[in-house]
Design an enzyme around this catalytic site. Sequence first.
Site, PDB file in Angstrom:
ATOM      1  N   LYS A  63      75.118  -5.207  36.617  1.00  0.00           N
ATOM      2  CA  LYS A  63      76.156  -4.331  36.063  1.00  0.00           C
ATOM      3  C   LYS A  63      76.113  -2.906  36.611  1.00  0.00           C
ATOM      4  CE  LYS A  63      78.624  -6.696  32.956  1.00  0.00           C
ATOM      5  NZ  LYS A  63      80.094  -6.681  32.886  1.00  0.00           N
ATOM      6  N   SER A 318      72.202 -13.486  37.055  1.00  0.00           N
ATOM      7  CA  SER A 318      72.900 -12.221  36.825  1.00  0.00           C
ATOM      8  C   SER A 318      72.099 -11.178  36.065  1.00  0.00           C
ATOM      9  CB  SER A 318      74.216 -12.480  36.091  1.00  0.00           C
ATOM     10  OG  SER A 318      73.973 -13.149  34.859  1.00  0.00           O
TER      11      SER A 318
END
Length: 425
Positions: A63, A318
């Site tokens: 992110k 992720s």
Amino acid sequence: MSEEEVAVEKATLVRAEDVKLAATRLQQVVNHTPLLRSVNLSEKYQANIYLKREDLQVVRSYKLRGAYNKISSLAPEQLKNGIVCASAGNHAQGVAYSCHKLGIKGHIFMPVTTPQQKLKQVQLFGKEHVEIVLTGDTFDDSYFQALTFSNQNNKVFIHPFDDPQVIAGQGTVGLEILDSIPEPVDLLLLPVGGGGLAAGVSSYFREESPQTAIIGVEPEGAPAMKNSIEAGEKITLDHIDKFVDGAAVKSVGELTLQICRENLDEVITVPEGKVCSTILQLYNEEAMVVEPAGALSIAALDFVQDQIVGKTVVCVVSGGNNDITRTEEIKERSLLYEGLKHYFIVNFPQRAGALKEFVNDILGPTDDITHFEYTKKNSREKGPALVGIELKNRADFDGLVQRMAERNFNCQYINNRPEFYHFII
């Protein structure tokens, strides 16, 4: 749609050159995370399985890439005025780190229910440059308040996924994959939540590695992208299972939907229980700590195993922001999914020796009672008990049920009654 409208529509999509520009901005900020071949997974699936380790990123998730790329692209006067975001997790940490790195003020709106561990991480990364605003019980509540605050104070809102600069930043994951891998990629597996990562990485691959098949992976309890692509329009889900919190959204972005619809060959869903089994497997076999969303792409391997024999596959891991307090729930969900944990309401005869008979005559030699709740009712012949039984082998279940029936132990099986067992796990 006219040719002009198509041209305008396609012009809004993220291009490889946008991703390359983002990579230049991020060069001194993010880690070029490793792309590692997993020996265990490669042997299991008879393929070359590579893991893109974004769990080893600075803030333990990808992110940061999108957040920093967006924020650093703002005009000086916008940066001076500060920015706003809403997040319950990884996006907040990426924004906080970016604010500290760029020396700007950030207001980060988070639900009141956000765990202390996540609040501390956001404050740690942002230090004096961020102000955490706790508001509302859900992300949607925080999101609404953040937008209102942003509009009232003329501060730029940093969207967690539905923004071209955010998408381009996430796309640098794809650039690093193709820069690192020694062979052509046959299949790319991408976790999908709001769609920012999938949109960015798939955009880069479609230009730089068009022969690669790309599959998006969503949690079974929150198939917002799959449903939207199938419907041909953005669908907002009424209810979701929030367990895979990094990928469980009620609706995806307008732009991310448009890009994913163009670029993804398929979107598949994975049961939350399978995700839990994968988290435990990665910890035990690979010494990896991943969050539920981070395990999605690897969990999906079981569902495509017939397609990947002899091929080169990349799974994007992720993130690794897993809360240790969730360990018991992860174990429980895994056992339920694997068919190794079963709950019954058993009506026991209210006489001495009934429980001993159950243990001696009903349970198999490797079966184990892991949960037992019983209160004696003096005015009744039988009393209900909630019994949890863990098996060593999935195949032992039928024999267990058969022995209960043969010895007249009346029971109700409640694994398929979520209104009951959700009180337990």
